[in-house]
Design an enzyme around this catalytic site. Structure first.
Site, mmCIF file in Angstrom:
data_model
loop_
_atom_site.group_PDB
_atom_site.id
_atom_site.type_symbol
_atom_site.label_atom_id
_atom_site.label_comp_id
_atom_site.label_asym_id
_atom_site.label_seq_id
_atom_site.Cartn_x
_atom_site.Cartn_y
_atom_site.Cartn_z
ATOM 1 N N SER A 151 27.316 32.886 30.043
ATOM 2 C CA SER A 151 27.172 32.762 28.419
ATOM 3 C C SER A 151 27.925 31.879 28.978
ATOM 4 O O SER A 151 28.549 31.105 29.645
ATOM 5 C CB SER A 151 28.799 34.254 28.382
ATOM 6 O OG SER A 151 29.251 33.995 27.304
ATOM 7 N N TYR A 164 35.930 37.795 30.390
ATOM 8 C CA TYR A 164 34.422 37.652 30.187
ATOM 9 C C TYR A 164 34.455 36.245 31.263
ATOM 10 O O TYR A 164 33.162 36.117 31.673
ATOM 11 C CB TYR A 164 34.482 38.011 29.394
ATOM 12 C CG TYR A 164 32.584 37.993 28.578
ATOM 13 C CD1 TYR A 164 32.272 38.762 28.931
ATOM 14 C CD2 TYR A 164 32.245 36.501 27.647
ATOM 15 C CE1 TYR A 164 30.850 39.730 28.608
ATOM 16 C CE2 TYR A 164 31.511 36.859 27.637
ATOM 17 C CZ TYR A 164 30.220 37.317 27.955
ATOM 18 O OH TYR A 164 29.205 37.987 27.159
ATOM 19 N N LYS A 168 31.736 35.460 34.262
ATOM 20 C CA LYS A 168 30.521 34.854 33.947
ATOM 21 C C LYS A 168 30.289 33.968 34.613
ATOM 22 O O LYS A 168 28.874 33.189 35.446
ATOM 23 C CB LYS A 168 30.099 34.195 32.693
ATOM 24 C CG LYS A 168 30.293 35.524 31.781
ATOM 25 C CD LYS A 168 28.764 36.483 32.074
ATOM 26 C CE LYS A 168 28.532 37.653 30.931
ATOM 27 N NZ LYS A 168 27.278 38.636 31.903
#
Length: 287
Positions: A151, A164, A168
């Site tokens: 991401s 997150y 990632k």
């Protein structure tokens, strides 16, 4: 073989959103697809078979080959079961798209350990849990394609997404190492950072922005990275709304101190250390 025709590819989190687009495109292109999806909510809670079954039915209705798998990639057993489903159904495994993910966004100072652990388990551990049991098969057959879904949060960071972003970013380190270890075995590993309108982004961007980011734009890039013809490895590609670009690391010319410097000496030359003028593609000092 050409393209992905006849190849057996497992796509995790393929019951909806981008994973669904990857699975459908691969099947239309002649691949045999393992459609893995736990069937849970965006935060990872709950489970069900409907999501995976619906995608498998769509593939079969158009003459493609697919099988559903409902295991959670957050566990070693679940990841191994995804690969075993491929072996039991089609007799081999040729590629993995590590796409499964959840969101538990919160500012870092308010983030409970449970939310940190849950997100890393699905995104980072989940990729390991599927790729690791597949890897020996890819080595033995001297062919394999791996795509992990990273991401822009993992590349640049994003407010409220420390868990997150960390997961990632970890996936980028993973594919860079797999690219090195897999090179002589014809195993290629890359990362895709997609920006698309899915349930993962429905409340992160405005409707006007999401309208310009259909998931279908991302799938062909993932599809190409899984083809026999692709020679790309160790790369990070961003795909959003029709734009595709590669993101790479660079290193400055830097400064070499002949002796251990003082803090003041480092401070004095700091502008030179961080000056990007004349920067070159980054390389590992261990390479």
């Amino acid at each position: 073989m050409a393209g992905v025709e006849g190849r057996v590819i497992a796509v995790t989190g393929a019951g909806g959103g981008l994973g669904r687009e990857y699975a459908l495109l691969l099947a239309r292109s002649g691949a045999k697809v393992i459609v893995n999806d736990l069937g849970g909510a965006r935060d990872g809670s709950g489970r069900g078979n409907t999501a995976a079954d619906t995608v498998v039915a769509q593939i079969r209705d158009t003459g493609g080959e697919a099988v559903a798998n409902y295991d959670s990639v957050a566990t070693r057993e679940g990841g191994a079961a995804v690969v075993q489903t491929a072996l039991d159904t089609f007799g081999r495994i040729d590629g993995v798209v590590a796409n499964a993910g959840i969101l538990r966004d919160r500012t870092f100072h308010k983030m409970p350990a449970a939310d940190w652990d849950a997100v890393l388990r699905v995104h980072l551990d989940g990729a390991f849990h599927v790729i690791r049991p597949a890897f020996p098969h890819l080595r033995d057959q001297r062919h394999g394609r791996i795509v992990v879904v990273t991401s822009t949060s993992g590349i640049y960071g994003n407010f409220g997404q420390a868990n997150y972003a960390a997961a990632k970013s970890g996936l980028i380190g993973l594919i860079r190492t797999l690219a090195i270890e897999g090179r002589r075995h014809n195993i290629l590993a890359n990362a895709i950072a997609p920006l698309a309108a899915t349930r993962m982004t429905e409340d992160i961007a405005s409707a006007e922005v999401l309208e310009k980011l259909p998931p279908a734009h991302v799938a062909p890039v993932v599809g190409y990275l899984l083809t026999d013809e692709s020679t790309e490895t160790g790369s990070v590609l961003v795909a959003a709304g029709g734009n595709v670009h590669r993101v790479a690391q660079f290193q400055t010319r830097g400064v070499t101190f002949p002796e251990v410097p003082t803090i003041d000496q480092v401070a004095h030359r700091w502008r030179e250390i961080v000056d990007l003028d004349g920067a070159l593609p980054g390389t590992s000092p261990l390479a």
